[in-house]
Design a protein around this motif. Structure first.
Motif, short mmCIF file in Angstrom:
data_model
loop_
_atom_site.label_atom_id
_atom_site.label_comp_id
_atom_site.label_asym_id
_atom_site.label_seq_id
_atom_site.Cartn_x
_atom_site.Cartn_y
_atom_site.Cartn_z
N ALA A 111 0.82 -1.16 -0.07
CA ALA A 111 -0.13 -0.26 0.04
C ALA A 111 0.77 1.14 -0.08
O ALA A 111 1.98 1.24 0.67
CB ALA A 111 -0.84 0.08 1.27
N GLN A 112 0.30 2.28 -0.56
CA GLN A 112 1.00 3.63 -0.68
C GLN A 112 0.12 4.57 -0.84
O GLN A 112 -0.97 4.63 -1.52
CB GLN A 112 1.98 3.48 -1.97
CG GLN A 112 2.85 4.81 -2.04
CD GLN A 112 3.69 5.00 -3.16
OE1 GLN A 112 3.51 4.07 -4.22
NE2 GLN A 112 4.32 5.94 -3.50
N LEU A 113 0.09 5.77 0.05
CA LEU A 113 -0.51 6.84 -0.27
C LEU A 113 -0.22 7.61 -1.55
O LEU A 113 0.92 7.68 -2.02
CB LEU A 113 -0.34 7.82 0.75
CG LEU A 113 -1.18 7.58 2.02
CD1 LEU A 113 -0.63 8.25 3.39
CD2 LEU A 113 -2.68 7.83 2.05
N HIS A 120 -3.91 12.55 -2.21
CA HIS A 120 -3.60 12.21 -1.07
C HIS A 120 -4.23 12.57 0.12
O HIS A 120 -5.14 11.83 0.67
CB HIS A 120 -2.00 12.71 -0.57
CG HIS A 120 -1.38 12.40 0.92
ND1 HIS A 120 -0.12 12.38 0.91
CD2 HIS A 120 -2.12 12.19 2.12
CE1 HIS A 120 0.00 11.92 2.23
NE2 HIS A 120 -1.05 11.86 2.84
N VAL A 124 -7.78 10.73 2.04
CA VAL A 124 -7.59 10.58 3.50
C VAL A 124 -8.91 11.39 3.98
O VAL A 124 -9.77 10.58 5.03
CB VAL A 124 -6.35 11.69 4.18
CG1 VAL A 124 -6.57 11.69 5.81
CG2 VAL A 124 -5.02 10.62 3.74
N ARG A 125 -9.37 12.28 3.45
CA ARG A 125 -10.59 12.75 3.71
C ARG A 125 -11.81 11.73 3.67
O ARG A 125 -12.70 12.05 4.20
CB ARG A 125 -10.70 14.02 3.04
CG ARG A 125 -10.45 15.23 3.47
CD ARG A 125 -10.81 16.56 2.70
NE ARG A 125 -10.00 17.53 2.61
CZ ARG A 125 -9.39 18.34 3.72
NH1 ARG A 125 -9.64 18.29 4.70
NH2 ARG A 125 -8.29 19.16 3.36
N LEU A 129 -8.77 3.85 3.04
CA LEU A 129 -7.37 3.38 3.34
C LEU A 129 -6.80 3.26 1.99
O LEU A 129 -7.17 2.81 0.79
CB LEU A 129 -7.02 2.26 3.96
CG LEU A 129 -7.56 2.31 5.66
CD1 LEU A 129 -7.27 0.90 6.03
CD2 LEU A 129 -6.80 3.26 6.09
N VAL B 124 -6.01 16.28 8.29
CA VAL B 124 -6.79 16.23 7.31
C VAL B 124 -8.03 15.73 7.24
O VAL B 124 -9.13 16.14 6.83
CB VAL B 124 -5.94 15.52 6.07
CG1 VAL B 124 -6.81 15.12 4.81
CG2 VAL B 124 -4.78 16.19 5.80
N ARG B 125 -8.17 14.63 8.29
CA ARG B 125 -9.59 14.01 8.56
C ARG B 125 -10.65 14.93 9.09
O ARG B 125 -11.54 14.89 8.88
CB ARG B 125 -9.28 12.70 9.18
CG ARG B 125 -9.12 11.46 8.42
CD ARG B 125 -9.42 10.17 9.15
NE ARG B 125 -8.22 9.24 9.14
CZ ARG B 125 -8.19 8.44 8.07
NH1 ARG B 125 -9.27 8.67 6.96
NH2 ARG B 125 -7.20 7.53 7.77
N ARG B 327 7.81 -0.83 0.90
CA ARG B 327 6.29 -0.69 1.17
C ARG B 327 5.53 -1.99 1.76
O ARG B 327 4.66 -1.92 2.14
CB ARG B 327 5.71 0.07 0.17
CG ARG B 327 6.17 1.24 -0.39
CD ARG B 327 5.29 2.17 -1.31
NE ARG B 327 5.93 3.37 -1.24
CZ ARG B 327 6.74 3.89 -2.12
NH1 ARG B 327 6.96 3.17 -2.88
NH2 ARG B 327 7.23 5.09 -1.90
#
Lengths: 339, 339
Positions: A111-113, A120, A124-125, A129, B124-125, B327
């Motif tokens: 996994a990677q943002l 990004h 997240v908002r 995930l 951010v959330r 990762r």
């Protein structure tokens, strides 16, 4: 062009003074193996990392998988990409996997943002995930999986050096670069596939071949040109918003192929000159590798008296001399290749 | 200890092979100005960036502002920090501003998302925007503002080189480092305040003085020791979770003060040895500067036959040889100083 044991020096300026500097080894070569220019150590081995992706995609095309699964040029560009994880990239990788009868749960890249702050933040908002589909390598891995399906291979474990997918790819890389791929020069890449040290000059020759489709095998030659054209036609798929490779290929449409790799690696192909190039920033800095890449592209075109439009000249200059801004968006310095 | 024109070399290994390498200039010195060791170019000028913060905080203490506004040792550590923007940091900066009758709207350092992914994501959330209070320099700027209030200066524009706050600080830095601060060696820092090139050896001497409170002025000497002790007592305030300076000062409680600066700078003070040190990674890489910093701390203590507990030895070793993971959390390499 010249042969010199002095590396290119990229300077980071602040207030007109050199704050930091980077040494970059670079080689320019032709498809016949002749060396046109060397800066620094051209014989050094480098892990090409993601700069080798377009060659790693050859089996996808040569096997017939790309045709069987109806991959578009945009999909092929994505198979060669280190993408931002923008919606256009994750959608494309999802399409490739679905066409091969698979899903993102088959991806083993981790996994990677998303790279780009905008995407990004959006992820997240949303409360979702980050997944392997957002990993900058998910297009390449989708290509690996499609190849595995085409060849009737087990898909699980396709990232391992002992898996037939990786063995096939290592064989292709050995043939095209002329460098042995074995336990002596082996490392594990960020996305868990093997990466093998290759002499910088061999990489430059390999990308001169890639850029001109110079291979004794007709199928490989055609596959090289198909992947090259796909990347140059879809630069956004190769990287994404505000990324160097995308900006470079948009600046010189259809004239240049560049691809970054982690730890300051770049490869370049300029088909109209019949030249390829490879560079490695000794300290692994991407900011310096990008400036050195732009400098090499500019000098290769200028020294060959290639015609460049005013827009091309301006865009190249900007890539050669990026401005550095601080958190208040004040210009505090810039990057440049030492004159 | 030794004087050599060879810089320290920090290697980034992948699969047992050197993938990238960094050259680091370093100087170890005593408070009396004598040089104990040099690696590479000790006379080179460097922008100390955030590594100079503890000296920039001297006017805050010497002016009486810290006492007037009731700043705790944790607040003083925050004034010397490049923090993560964790709740404990933003709360602390908020307290400093409130005590001085100000608010975060007075900060001129620019907005920055918290360094640490956990806090970055939480912000951010929450839908809140990153502000200047999250900027890693907000503690330092809160200290600047408190000093301005104490001195009856206009607070607006306090980041500019011509503002009395910055002029006062430049004067203190000139005195402690012995290096002239003028237009010739001036640059703008990430948080918009001036940064001035200082010879590496002068920085090392200045931090030997800071670490031992060696100053002809009694007030300055006391202010140095107060800031030093505040930082060593509150290492979480100086940086934060999973940050090098915090880990280093937690590893050797009360024995060492280290502070990072952007573009690969570090300063070190080891009071029990009466030594200070300064280093600069030539290419600006923080990863290499951290490894070189840990290496210097380890060798300074070992060569002086200082007693180290097993826990201290183990913690230092980990900081000297950080592991690199990909990762999928697979170990792919490590960093080390070339033996």
């Amino acid at each position: 062009m010249e042969i010199t044991n002095q590396p290119l020096i990229v300077e980071a300026l602040r207030g007109g003074r050199v704050e930091s500097l980077h040494a970059v080894d670079a080689v320019i070569a032709s498809a016949d193996g002749s060396i046109a220019a060397v800066h620094g150590d051209g014989d050094r081995g480098v892990f090409p990392r993601s700069a080798i992706k377009a060659l790693q995609a050859l089996p996808l095309v040569e096997s017939g998988a790309a045709d069987r699964f109806g991959f578009s040029p945009a999909h092929l560009a994505l198979a060669c990409s280190s993408h931002n994880g923008e919606p256009v990239h994750t959608a494309g990788a999802g399409e490739m996997l679905a066409a091969a009868g698979l899903s993102q749960t088959c991806l083993e890249c981790g996994a990677q943002l998303p790279y780009h702050p905008r995407d990004h933040e959006a992820l997240v908002r949303s409360g979702e995930l980050a997944g392997a589909i957002h990993n900058n390598c998910s297009g390449k891995h989708s290509g690996f999986l499609a190849f595995a399906v085409q060849e009737g291979m087990e898909t699980a474990g396709y990232v391992n050096a002992t898996h037939p997918v990786q063995k096939e790819i290592a064989g292709v890389l050995e043939t095209v670069t002329g460098a042995a791929h074995g336990e002596d020069n082996y490392g594990i890449d960020g996305c868990s596939i093997p990466t093998y040290e290759i002499p910088l000059a061999s990489l430059a020759v390999a990308y001169a071949r890639f850029g001109t489709g110079s291979d004794p095998g007709r199928e490989r030659s055609a596959a090289m040109l198909r992947l090259r054209d796909a990347c140059m036609a879809h630069p956004v798929m190769v990287a994404g918003s505000e990324r160097f490779d995308t900006a470079m290929m948009q600046a010189l449409p259809g004239r240049v192929f560049t691809k970054t790799g982690a730890e300051g690696v770049f490869i370049i192909a300029i088909p109209e000159l019949g030249l390829g190039a490879a560079l490695k920033c000794r300290d692994g800095a991407t900011r310096a590798a990008e400036v050195a890449c732009a400098h090499l592209v500019e000098s290769m075109l200028e020294e060959s008296d290639s015609k460049l439009s005013q827009a091309e000249v301006k865009a190249l200059k900007e890539l050669c001399n990026p401005v550095l801004k601080n958190r208040n968006e004040i210009v505090v310095g810039s990057l440049r290749t030492r004159p």
